[in-house]
Design a protein around this motif. Sequence first.
Motif, PDB file in Angstrom:
ATOM      1  N   LYS A  25       0.133 -10.512  -0.687  1.00  0.00           N
ATOM      2  CA  LYS A  25       0.287 -10.589   0.765  1.00  0.00           C
ATOM      3  C   LYS A  25       0.437  -9.190   1.375  1.00  0.00           C
ATOM      4  CE  LYS A  25       3.772 -12.916   2.897  1.00  0.00           C
ATOM      5  NZ  LYS A  25       4.383 -14.202   3.295  1.00  0.00           N
ATOM      6  N   ALA A  26       1.160  -8.330   0.676  1.00  0.00           N
ATOM      7  CA  ALA A  26       1.346  -6.965   1.177  1.00  0.00           C
ATOM      8  C   ALA A  26      -0.004  -6.273   1.363  1.00  0.00           C
ATOM      9  CB  ALA A  26       2.231  -6.169   0.215  1.00  0.00           C
ATOM     10  N   VAL A  27      -0.833  -6.345   0.320  1.00  0.00           N
ATOM     11  CA  VAL A  27      -2.091  -5.591   0.393  1.00  0.00           C
ATOM     12  C   VAL A  27      -3.119  -6.246   1.321  1.00  0.00           C
ATOM     13  CG1 VAL A  27      -1.768  -4.467  -1.827  1.00  0.00           C
ATOM     14  CG2 VAL A  27      -3.025  -6.615  -1.734  1.00  0.00           C
ATOM     15  N   THR A  28      -3.068  -7.582   1.443  1.00  0.00           N
ATOM     16  CA  THR A  28      -4.071  -8.237   2.299  1.00  0.00           C
ATOM     17  C   THR A  28      -3.636  -8.261   3.758  1.00  0.00           C
ATOM     18  OG1 THR A  28      -3.098 -10.396   1.793  1.00  0.00           O
ATOM     19  CG2 THR A  28      -5.017  -9.743   0.518  1.00  0.00           C
ATOM     20  N   ILE A  29      -2.490  -8.859   4.003  1.00  0.00           N
ATOM     21  CA  ILE A  29      -2.079  -9.074   5.391  1.00  0.00           C
ATOM     22  C   ILE A  29      -1.574  -7.777   6.028  1.00  0.00           C
ATOM     23  CG2 ILE A  29      -0.575 -10.445   6.914  1.00  0.00           C
ATOM     24  CD1 ILE A  29      -2.693 -12.114   5.397  1.00  0.00           C
ATOM     25  N   ALA A 137       7.534  -0.666  -9.395  1.00  0.00           N
ATOM     26  CA  ALA A 137       6.081  -0.560  -9.610  1.00  0.00           C
ATOM     27  C   ALA A 137       5.382   0.024  -8.381  1.00  0.00           C
ATOM     28  CB  ALA A 137       5.502  -1.927  -9.961  1.00  0.00           C
ATOM     29  N   THR A 138       5.939  -0.239  -7.196  1.00  0.00           N
ATOM     30  CA  THR A 138       5.357   0.325  -5.980  1.00  0.00           C
ATOM     31  C   THR A 138       5.453   1.852  -6.015  1.00  0.00           C
ATOM     32  OG1 THR A 138       5.984  -1.650  -4.759  1.00  0.00           O
ATOM     33  CG2 THR A 138       5.447   0.289  -3.443  1.00  0.00           C
ATOM     34  N   ALA A 139       6.601   2.342  -6.491  1.00  0.00           N
ATOM     35  CA  ALA A 139       6.797   3.789  -6.561  1.00  0.00           C
ATOM     36  C   ALA A 139       6.003   4.402  -7.711  1.00  0.00           C
ATOM     37  CB  ALA A 139       8.285   4.105  -6.721  1.00  0.00           C
ATOM     38  N   GLN A 140       6.043   3.778  -8.879  1.00  0.00           N
ATOM     39  CA  GLN A 140       5.481   4.380 -10.087  1.00  0.00           C
ATOM     40  C   GLN A 140       3.966   4.168 -10.222  1.00  0.00           C
ATOM     41  OE1 GLN A 140       7.440   6.254 -12.024  1.00  0.00           O
ATOM     42  NE2 GLN A 140       9.274   5.741 -10.835  1.00  0.00           N
ATOM     43  N   ALA A 141       3.494   2.973  -9.806  1.00  0.00           N
ATOM     44  CA  ALA A 141       2.075   2.655 -10.051  1.00  0.00           C
ATOM     45  C   ALA A 141       1.280   2.545  -8.758  1.00  0.00           C
ATOM     46  CB  ALA A 141       1.967   1.354 -10.843  1.00  0.00           C
ATOM     47  N   GLU A 142       1.948   2.721  -7.636  1.00  0.00           N
ATOM     48  CA  GLU A 142       1.305   2.664  -6.322  1.00  0.00           C
ATOM     49  C   GLU A 142       0.436   1.422  -6.167  1.00  0.00           C
ATOM     50  OE1 GLU A 142      -0.603   6.411  -5.616  1.00  0.00           O
ATOM     51  OE2 GLU A 142       1.272   7.529  -5.848  1.00  0.00           O
ATOM     52  N   ILE A 143       1.052   0.279  -6.483  1.00  0.00           N
ATOM     53  CA  ILE A 143       0.289  -0.970  -6.372  1.00  0.00           C
ATOM     54  C   ILE A 143       0.066  -1.353  -4.915  1.00  0.00           C
ATOM     55  CG2 ILE A 143       0.849  -1.910  -8.656  1.00  0.00           C
ATOM     56  CD1 ILE A 143       3.201  -3.374  -7.415  1.00  0.00           C
ATOM     57  N   SER A 144       0.900  -0.828  -4.040  1.00  0.00           N
ATOM     58  CA  SER A 144       0.766  -1.106  -2.603  1.00  0.00           C
ATOM     59  C   SER A 144       1.483   0.011  -1.860  1.00  0.00           C
ATOM     60  CB  SER A 144       1.424  -2.455  -2.285  1.00  0.00           C
ATOM     61  OG  SER A 144       1.744  -2.530  -0.912  1.00  0.00           O
ATOM     62  N   THR A 145       1.245   0.100  -0.552  1.00  0.00           N
ATOM     63  CA  THR A 145       2.060   1.035   0.217  1.00  0.00           C
ATOM     64  C   THR A 145       3.453   0.437   0.351  1.00  0.00           C
ATOM     65  OG1 THR A 145       1.486   0.015   2.309  1.00  0.00           O
ATOM     66  CG2 THR A 145       0.074   1.822   1.565  1.00  0.00           C
ATOM     67  N   PRO A 146       4.489   1.259   0.306  1.00  0.00           N
ATOM     68  CA  PRO A 146       5.856   0.696   0.367  1.00  0.00           C
ATOM     69  C   PRO A 146       6.118  -0.081   1.660  1.00  0.00           C
ATOM     70  CG  PRO A 146       5.888   3.118   0.312  1.00  0.00           C
ATOM     71  CD  PRO A 146       4.484   2.709   0.057  1.00  0.00           C
ATOM     72  N   ASP A 147       5.538   0.362   2.760  1.00  0.00           N
ATOM     73  CA  ASP A 147       5.795  -0.339   4.021  1.00  0.00           C
ATOM     74  C   ASP A 147       5.217  -1.750   4.027  1.00  0.00           C
ATOM     75  OD1 ASP A 147       7.418   1.384   5.267  1.00  0.00           O
ATOM     76  OD2 ASP A 147       5.845   2.380   6.469  1.00  0.00           O
ATOM     77  N   ALA A 148       4.007  -1.874   3.504  1.00  0.00           N
ATOM     78  CA  ALA A 148       3.383  -3.201   3.431  1.00  0.00           C
ATOM     79  C   ALA A 148       4.221  -4.113   2.542  1.00  0.00           C
ATOM     80  CB  ALA A 148       1.968  -3.091   2.874  1.00  0.00           C
ATOM     81  N   MET A 149       4.732  -3.518   1.461  1.00  0.00           N
ATOM     82  CA  MET A 149       5.547  -4.294   0.536  1.00  0.00           C
ATOM     83  C   MET A 149       6.828  -4.773   1.234  1.00  0.00           C
ATOM     84  SD  MET A 149       4.562  -5.009  -2.429  1.00  0.00           S
ATOM     85  CE  MET A 149       4.649  -4.754  -4.154  1.00  0.00           C
ATOM     86  N   ARG A 150       7.445  -3.880   1.982  1.00  0.00           N
ATOM     87  CA  ARG A 150       8.685  -4.262   2.684  1.00  0.00           C
ATOM     88  C   ARG A 150       8.413  -5.401   3.668  1.00  0.00           C
ATOM     89  NH1 ARG A 150       9.285   1.699   2.959  1.00  0.00           N
ATOM     90  NH2 ARG A 150      10.734   2.242   1.283  1.00  0.00           N
ATOM     91  N   GLN A 151       7.319  -5.286   4.401  1.00  0.00           N
ATOM     92  CA  GLN A 151       6.994  -6.348   5.368  1.00  0.00           C
ATOM     93  C   GLN A 151       6.704  -7.669   4.662  1.00  0.00           C
ATOM     94  OE1 GLN A 151       4.457  -5.400   8.860  1.00  0.00           O
ATOM     95  NE2 GLN A 151       4.157  -3.456   7.839  1.00  0.00           N
ATOM     96  N   SER A 152       6.008  -7.553   3.555  1.00  0.00           N
ATOM     97  CA  SER A 152       5.640  -8.767   2.827  1.00  0.00           C
ATOM     98  C   SER A 152       6.883  -9.481   2.283  1.00  0.00           C
ATOM     99  CB  SER A 152       4.678  -8.411   1.690  1.00  0.00           C
ATOM    100  OG  SER A 152       4.326  -9.562   0.972  1.00  0.00           O
ATOM    101  N   ILE A 153       7.812  -8.681   1.745  1.00  0.00           N
ATOM    102  CA  ILE A 153       9.050  -9.294   1.223  1.00  0.00           C
ATOM    103  C   ILE A 153       9.778 -10.005   2.347  1.00  0.00           C
ATOM    104  CG2 ILE A 153      11.351  -8.792   0.271  1.00  0.00           C
ATOM    105  CD1 ILE A 153       9.982  -6.444  -1.286  1.00  0.00           C
ATOM    106  N   ARG A 154       9.864  -9.328   3.481  1.00  0.00           N
ATOM    107  CA  ARG A 154      10.577  -9.902   4.637  1.00  0.00           C
ATOM    108  C   ARG A 154       9.968 -11.254   5.034  1.00  0.00           C
ATOM    109  NH1 ARG A 154      10.707  -5.107   7.482  1.00  0.00           N
ATOM    110  NH2 ARG A 154      12.722  -4.317   6.786  1.00  0.00           N
ATOM    111  N   LYS A 155       8.639 -11.350   4.914  1.00  0.00           N
ATOM    112  CA  LYS A 155       7.946 -12.583   5.328  1.00  0.00           C
ATOM    113  C   LYS A 155       7.884 -13.630   4.220  1.00  0.00           C
ATOM    114  CE  LYS A 155       6.192 -11.692   9.543  1.00  0.00           C
ATOM    115  NZ  LYS A 155       6.259 -12.579  10.693  1.00  0.00           N
TER     116      LYS A 155
END
Lengths: 179, 383, 295
Positions: A25-29, A137-155
């Motif tokens: 969801k982070a990377v798509t939405i 993994a977001t920090a080490q492997a850059e699977i997504s931007t951290p901001d997108a990840m934060r928004q996705s978790i929130r949702k």
Amino acid sequence: MAQLRVKISGFGGQGIVLSSYILGKAVTIFDGKNASMTQVYGPEARGGACSSQVVISEEEVDYPLVDTADVLIALSQEGYDKFLPILRDQGILCYDSDLVTKLHSHDRVIAKSIPATRIAEEMGKKIVANIVMLGFATAQAEISTPDAMRQSIRKSVPAKFTDLNMEAFERGFNYQGET
Amino acid sequence: MRKSDLHGEFFIQGNIACAEAALAAGCRFFGGYPITPASEIAERMAYRLPQLDGVFVQFEDEIASMASILGASWAGAKSMTSSSGPGISLMLENIGLGIMMETPCVIVNVQRGSPSTGLPTSWGQSDMMQARWGSHGDFAVIALCPKSPQEYFDLTVKAFNLSEQYRLPVFVMSDAVVGHMTEKVYIPPVDELEIIERKYTSKKPQDYLPYECEFDAVPDFAKAGDGYRYHTTGLTHDERGYPVMTEECHVKLVNRLINKIKLHADDIIMIEEKDTEDAEVIVVSYGITSRIVFPAIKIMKKKGIKVGYLRLITVWPFPEERIRQLASKVNGFVVVELNMGQVCLEVERCAKNAVTKLVPHPGGGMPQVETITQAIQEVADAR
Amino acid sequence: MPDDKSQQTENLHHPMEEYLRMDRMPHIWCSSCGLGSILTAFMKGVKQADVDFNKVAVVSGIGCTGRVAGYVKLDSYHTTHGRAIPFATGLKLANRDLTVFVISGDGDLFAIGGNHLIHAARRNVDINVICVNNFIYGMTGGQNAPTTPLEAYSSTAPYGNYEQPFNLVGVAAAAGASYVARWSALHMRRLAESVEEMTKKKGFCFLEVISPCATVFARKNKGGTGLDLLKGYKDRSVINHNANPQEIPLDMNGEIVCGVFINKDRPTFWENVLSGTERKVKKTNLYYHDSKTKF
């Protein structure tokens, strides 16, 4: 990289599927890319081996399966044993150092570990170990931007657990990996 | 009717996209029975239908589920059921009734590994011939195969449209991968969707005959409670809907049931083609396998072989004409499917002198890239 | 002015002509079969209930009784063997203004369709089921039914039936039906009254009608003519509304206890749906998604 193939493995009840869902969801939405998430699980609802995979791409994802992974996230010994061979050379491995203890050679991969479950327990909620790991993994492997990840978790998590999960993410994100 | 106002871009599972598509298309009756890997559709309908003044019933079995959606359709509701192989097997007799009575409804088959209980949590495409011939007798069906959650949404809407337009049960043939796969799905506002409604009769009750129409046409509908007081039956019937046990009546009815699809196949059939015009080898696939073939095609193109890609979006009716046209120009076809050779038989039938090579897999896994590349090579080398 | 006999006949009207598909007469049922009079009593009962005939639908399964749907001048559906009840459930729930009757035989409703009957009664879905019980499979030529009495002969019980039969009213009552009655095909007035009551009543209503089958049941069991069979049913009938439906099974020669054994009110399926979901659905935002579906 045109495509990033992420494999997440553990056992049922650890939130493996939710983790890959949050990532997808982070990377798509929130990052505007494409992603395809597929799951493999046993008939048992809980406790069995569980793995999930996300293929992330700028283009539409044609081939959705992960035969070779760019990133492997392992939250169980079994998942680590099973999927380490499909991690590509110089691929990134992120594993829970308390749950994966019998290590194989890491010569051909970049291995990073974090005691995600212990950190979650310290926070009082073992259940957020998966989110700690996602942060890591977001920090080490850059699977997504951290901001997108934060928004996705929130949702994606129940409102009353938002703060807890956000903290779990930050703890994992800021953790200095052991190699 | 309260319209679904859920729209936007979502990261959702295929089965959820399917349920949302049904709701967007106006489905307000769902009868079903739990089964892996299709249960998410029923669960989503159970959650959403009460919000939209619809009816959800979990029945005692799939036989009842199928019978109920026929009844609901005759009351004027758009109706749907979903299941997987074992459940579809139980539905088959009433699917035949739906075809015979010309009842619009949608059946979703999230295919798993078969036969029998098979692989409940894993995938397959081995019910393709069941959809075509499963119910006893001769008839025509429509079956659509989505390759992604987005297409699962689009094709479920399409399935409702086709079922309303041609008055028959329409199959959406997904599988456990597409059913559980999560991707970005755009759900447009309901008003922006093309929705086709069944044609209700404009005749007065005293002038209305429920099955009066041309030899290849679809009769106008009248629903229960509107004063038409018509009869319909699974027996061979005339235009009045009355049972008539004569050869003449049977020949006429069976032909029309087939003609209304067969003679309009061009309007129904959807296929996707890439690089087929100058291809030596065409890889034919549908549903999830149509995404599995890409790495092999890429490899063989790099090797200099002209490989075309043909994806069946509508598997039934089968695009006979197009396969025949292509067969005259190519070396042959490679058919990749998660069964031991079902749709391949259709390709073979239409391919005539062109080679048809099957890459079979019984499900629970995917054919290896090398198996597909090898098959492409063999067909390229043929003749 | 009618001046000859044929013209007089033309002016005569069959009393049932308003309710039956006269263009389908004569019907296929054997002479002395109970179905003709049951059909008459059915239409009479619906008429007595004073409902709009346009809002009454009949669903049948397969068998002799399954042909009822083909003769009534109503919205009528002749479905598959045993599946009339789920078809009717869909019809009723998708248009709750309809009065829906299922009229089918004992084999259709209790053998192949038994599970549907039990569950429809459990749900108390608002449909009315009339089961015409002739103790045998008539249309297929006299095979054993789940109602065939012990020791009775049928074409698949050439040594006499050794299977314990179902007591239909007992099954319907145990499964939770709101209304349970039994009459014979001779109880014309009572039958019509029960149909009227069922039409007006909410919930799952069940009516068993004992009907003579001269062609196969009487022939296999030395029952004489259809008239003899009818007379026998009449003589054996006892009306007792207070009888416990569980305790009045039928056999070859014993009493046929008739009556309205259960007539109670409990919430219907749809009433339960509404009371169960209304409050919660209103509280639920359309865009709310539980953690499982995760939008």
